[in-house]
Motif scaffolding. Structure first.
Motif, PDB file in Angstrom:
ATOM      1  N   LYS A   1       0.855  -1.182   0.000  1.00  0.00           N
ATOM      2  CA  LYS A   1       0.000   0.000   0.000  1.00  0.00           C
ATOM      3  C   LYS A   1       0.895   1.236   0.000  1.00  0.00           C
ATOM      4  CE  LYS A   1      -3.785  -2.352   0.256  1.00  0.00           C
ATOM      5  NZ  LYS A   1      -4.755  -2.389  -0.790  1.00  0.00           N
ATOM      6  N   SER A   2       0.542   2.198  -0.845  1.00  0.00           N
ATOM      7  CA  SER A   2       1.340   3.419  -0.957  1.00  0.00           C
ATOM      8  C   SER A   2       0.834   4.507  -0.020  1.00  0.00           C
ATOM      9  CB  SER A   2       1.308   3.956  -2.388  1.00  0.00           C
ATOM     10  OG  SER A   2       2.013   3.089  -3.236  1.00  0.00           O
ATOM     11  N   ILE A   3       1.783   5.217   0.528  1.00  0.00           N
ATOM     12  CA  ILE A   3       1.496   6.393   1.337  1.00  0.00           C
ATOM     13  C   ILE A   3       2.056   7.566   0.541  1.00  0.00           C
ATOM     14  CG2 ILE A   3       1.990   7.573   3.503  1.00  0.00           C
ATOM     15  CD1 ILE A   3       2.385   4.450   4.427  1.00  0.00           C
ATOM     16  N   ASN A   4       1.178   8.528   0.236  1.00  0.00           N
ATOM     17  CA  ASN A   4       1.585   9.659  -0.598  1.00  0.00           C
ATOM     18  C   ASN A   4       0.949  10.942  -0.089  1.00  0.00           C
ATOM     19  OD1 ASN A   4      -1.103   9.627  -1.529  1.00  0.00           O
ATOM     20  ND2 ASN A   4      -0.575   8.186  -3.147  1.00  0.00           N
ATOM     21  N   SER A   5       0.941  11.965  -0.927  1.00  0.00           N
ATOM     22  CA  SER A   5       0.445  13.280  -0.506  1.00  0.00           C
ATOM     23  C   SER A   5      -1.065  13.316  -0.283  1.00  0.00           C
ATOM     24  CB  SER A   5       0.849  14.344  -1.520  1.00  0.00           C
ATOM     25  OG  SER A   5       0.273  14.068  -2.775  1.00  0.00           O
ATOM     26  N   ASP A   6      -1.791  12.258  -0.639  1.00  0.00           N
ATOM     27  CA  ASP A   6      -3.229  12.202  -0.361  1.00  0.00           C
ATOM     28  C   ASP A   6      -3.516  11.921   1.118  1.00  0.00           C
ATOM     29  OD1 ASP A   6      -3.781  12.609  -3.049  1.00  0.00           O
ATOM     30  OD2 ASP A   6      -3.930  10.464  -3.483  1.00  0.00           O
ATOM     31  N   VAL A   7      -2.540  11.339   1.807  1.00  0.00           N
ATOM     32  CA  VAL A   7      -2.719  10.974   3.208  1.00  0.00           C
ATOM     33  C   VAL A   7      -2.677  12.233   4.072  1.00  0.00           C
ATOM     34  CG1 VAL A   7      -1.702   9.710   5.143  1.00  0.00           C
ATOM     35  CG2 VAL A   7      -1.770   8.667   2.878  1.00  0.00           C
TER      36      VAL A   7
ATOM     37  N   SER B   1     -14.309  -0.453  16.022  1.00  0.00           N
ATOM     38  CA  SER B   1     -15.626   0.097  16.385  1.00  0.00           C
ATOM     39  C   SER B   1     -16.158   1.062  15.321  1.00  0.00           C
ATOM     40  CB  SER B   1     -15.537   0.824  17.731  1.00  0.00           C
ATOM     41  OG  SER B   1     -14.828   2.047  17.592  1.00  0.00           O
ATOM     42  N   LYS B   2     -15.385   1.288  14.285  1.00  0.00           N
ATOM     43  CA  LYS B   2     -15.754   2.235  13.223  1.00  0.00           C
ATOM     44  C   LYS B   2     -16.113   1.471  11.946  1.00  0.00           C
ATOM     45  CE  LYS B   2     -14.600   5.642  15.886  1.00  0.00           C
ATOM     46  NZ  LYS B   2     -15.666   6.290  16.609  1.00  0.00           N
ATOM     47  N   PRO B   3     -16.771   2.148  11.006  1.00  0.00           N
ATOM     48  CA  PRO B   3     -17.071   1.494   9.723  1.00  0.00           C
ATOM     49  C   PRO B   3     -15.778   1.117   8.985  1.00  0.00           C
ATOM     50  CG  PRO B   3     -18.242   3.592   9.928  1.00  0.00           C
ATOM     51  CD  PRO B   3     -17.296   3.505  11.083  1.00  0.00           C
ATOM     52  N   LYS B   4     -15.879   0.146   8.115  1.00  0.00           N
ATOM     53  CA  LYS B   4     -14.721  -0.347   7.364  1.00  0.00           C
ATOM     54  C   LYS B   4     -13.998   0.782   6.622  1.00  0.00           C
ATOM     55  CE  LYS B   4     -13.355  -3.661   3.838  1.00  0.00           C
ATOM     56  NZ  LYS B   4     -13.766  -4.724   2.936  1.00  0.00           N
ATOM     57  N   GLU B   5     -14.741   1.756   6.122  1.00  0.00           N
ATOM     58  CA  GLU B   5     -14.180   2.847   5.311  1.00  0.00           C
ATOM     59  C   GLU B   5     -13.649   4.004   6.150  1.00  0.00           C
ATOM     60  OE1 GLU B   5     -17.727   2.388   5.374  1.00  0.00           O
ATOM     61  OE2 GLU B   5     -17.513   0.604   4.147  1.00  0.00           O
ATOM     62  N   PHE B   6     -13.654   3.873   7.467  1.00  0.00           N
ATOM     63  CA  PHE B   6     -13.300   4.978   8.354  1.00  0.00           C
ATOM     64  C   PHE B   6     -11.945   5.603   8.017  1.00  0.00           C
ATOM     65  CE2 PHE B   6     -11.564   6.723  12.320  1.00  0.00           C
ATOM     66  CZ  PHE B   6     -12.573   7.599  12.672  1.00  0.00           C
ATOM     67  N   LEU B   7     -10.916   4.791   7.881  1.00  0.00           N
ATOM     68  CA  LEU B   7      -9.590   5.336   7.571  1.00  0.00           C
ATOM     69  C   LEU B   7      -9.587   6.031   6.214  1.00  0.00           C
ATOM     70  CD1 LEU B   7      -7.232   2.503   8.890  1.00  0.00           C
ATOM     71  CD2 LEU B   7      -7.483   4.809   9.830  1.00  0.00           C
ATOM     72  N   ALA B   8     -10.181   5.410   5.218  1.00  0.00           N
ATOM     73  CA  ALA B   8     -10.219   6.006   3.874  1.00  0.00           C
ATOM     74  C   ALA B   8     -10.988   7.328   3.881  1.00  0.00           C
ATOM     75  CB  ALA B   8     -10.844   5.031   2.878  1.00  0.00           C
ATOM     76  N   LEU B   9     -12.098   7.382   4.606  1.00  0.00           N
ATOM     77  CA  LEU B   9     -12.896   8.609   4.679  1.00  0.00           C
ATOM     78  C   LEU B   9     -12.127   9.768   5.312  1.00  0.00           C
ATOM     79  CD1 LEU B   9     -16.363   7.153   5.726  1.00  0.00           C
ATOM     80  CD2 LEU B   9     -15.760   8.182   3.525  1.00  0.00           C
TER      81      LEU B   9
ATOM     82  N   ASN C   1      -8.787   9.959   5.028  1.00  0.00           N
ATOM     83  CA  ASN C   1      -7.464   9.986   4.375  1.00  0.00           C
ATOM     84  C   ASN C   1      -6.363   9.643   5.373  1.00  0.00           C
ATOM     85  OD1 ASN C   1      -8.478  10.726   1.829  1.00  0.00           O
ATOM     86  ND2 ASN C   1      -8.603  12.848   2.486  1.00  0.00           N
ATOM     87  N   ALA C   2      -6.601   8.569   6.110  1.00  0.00           N
ATOM     88  CA  ALA C   2      -5.702   8.168   7.190  1.00  0.00           C
ATOM     89  C   ALA C   2      -5.177   6.758   6.955  1.00  0.00           C
ATOM     90  CB  ALA C   2      -6.436   8.226   8.522  1.00  0.00           C
ATOM     91  N   VAL C   3      -4.035   6.477   7.558  1.00  0.00           N
ATOM     92  CA  VAL C   3      -3.477   5.124   7.557  1.00  0.00           C
ATOM     93  C   VAL C   3      -3.007   4.788   8.967  1.00  0.00           C
ATOM     94  CG1 VAL C   3      -2.765   5.133   5.132  1.00  0.00           C
ATOM     95  CG2 VAL C   3      -1.158   5.898   6.864  1.00  0.00           C
ATOM     96  N   PHE C   4      -3.072   3.503   9.280  1.00  0.00           N
ATOM     97  CA  PHE C   4      -2.567   2.997  10.542  1.00  0.00           C
ATOM     98  C   PHE C   4      -1.364   2.123  10.242  1.00  0.00           C
ATOM     99  CE2 PHE C   4      -3.089  -0.506  13.866  1.00  0.00           C
ATOM    100  CZ  PHE C   4      -2.215   0.114  14.755  1.00  0.00           C
ATOM    101  N   ILE C   5      -0.254   2.438  10.899  1.00  0.00           N
ATOM    102  CA  ILE C   5       0.990   1.684  10.723  1.00  0.00           C
ATOM    103  C   ILE C   5       1.381   1.074  12.059  1.00  0.00           C
ATOM    104  CG2 ILE C   5       3.444   1.822  10.126  1.00  0.00           C
ATOM    105  CD1 ILE C   5       2.754   4.283   8.397  1.00  0.00           C
ATOM    106  N   ALA C   6       1.675  -0.213  12.049  1.00  0.00           N
ATOM    107  CA  ALA C   6       2.164  -0.900  13.241  1.00  0.00           C
ATOM    108  C   ALA C   6       3.616  -1.307  12.988  1.00  0.00           C
ATOM    109  CB  ALA C   6       1.322  -2.127  13.549  1.00  0.00           C
ATOM    110  N   ASN C   7       4.497  -0.821  13.838  1.00  0.00           N
ATOM    111  CA  ASN C   7       5.897  -1.229  13.749  1.00  0.00           C
ATOM    112  C   ASN C   7       6.032  -2.508  14.565  1.00  0.00           C
ATOM    113  OD1 ASN C   7       8.664  -1.623  14.245  1.00  0.00           O
ATOM    114  ND2 ASN C   7       9.076   0.534  13.855  1.00  0.00           N
TER     115      ASN C   7
END
Length: 150
Positions: free
Chosen positions: A39-45, A66-74, A76-82
């Motif tokens: 998955k790409s992370i770019n200037s849209d995020v 607890s949020k809808p499936k599209e929550f992150l996309a709505l 413009n967010a991403v979750f990263i786990a190191n």
């Protein structure tokens, strides 16, 4: 005293030398998700949440579940786990099967040398961006996650 302060400053500068900083453009980069899809992370995020610990990762996953499936996309967010510190056997046998149950995407950092994100113990790191440029970096607890998206 001056030498001590200078040493501390130089060490902290080296420690975070490769980390993203406020005012920097993140450019474009890719990370795999829990299904091994790049998955790409770019200037849209606009928002990046980064977890470095099992507990903070669990908190973010609980919040996102607890949020809808599209929550992150709505948002413009991403979750990263190191997960670079996790033993590979634990990752394969336990962590990945659990992560694949979530409806939201979890981007993964496997490389312990990947130091582009800063961290604070027991908190999730939040990067707010505008056109790919970091506007702020903050650290939140589970109780503060909802406010991040307001």
């Amino acid at each position: 005293m001056k030498k001590t302060l200078l040493s501390i400053f130089m060490f902290s500068t080296l420690l975070f030398a490769n980390s993203f900083k406020v005012g920097e453009n993140i450019g474009t980069f890719s990370l795999p998700n829990q299904f091994d899809e790049k998955k790409s992370i770019n200037s849209d995020v606009k928002l990046i949440l980064v977890s470095f610990e099992k507990d903070t990762g669990k908190e973010v996953n609980t919040f996102l579940a607890s949020k809808p499936k599209e929550f992150l996309a709505l948002h413009n967010a991403v979750f990263i786990a190191n997960i670079s510190g996790m033993p590979s056997i634990i990752t394969k046998l336990f962590a990945m099967p659990k992560m694949r149950e979530y409806k939201h995407s979890i981007l993964l950092i496997y490389d312990e040398e990947d130091d582009r994100f800063v961290k604070e113990d027991e908190k999730t790191t939040i990067y707010k961006l505008e056109n790919g440029v970091i506007k702020s970096i903050s650290y939140v607890t589970a109780d503060e996650l909802e406010k991040v998206f307001e």
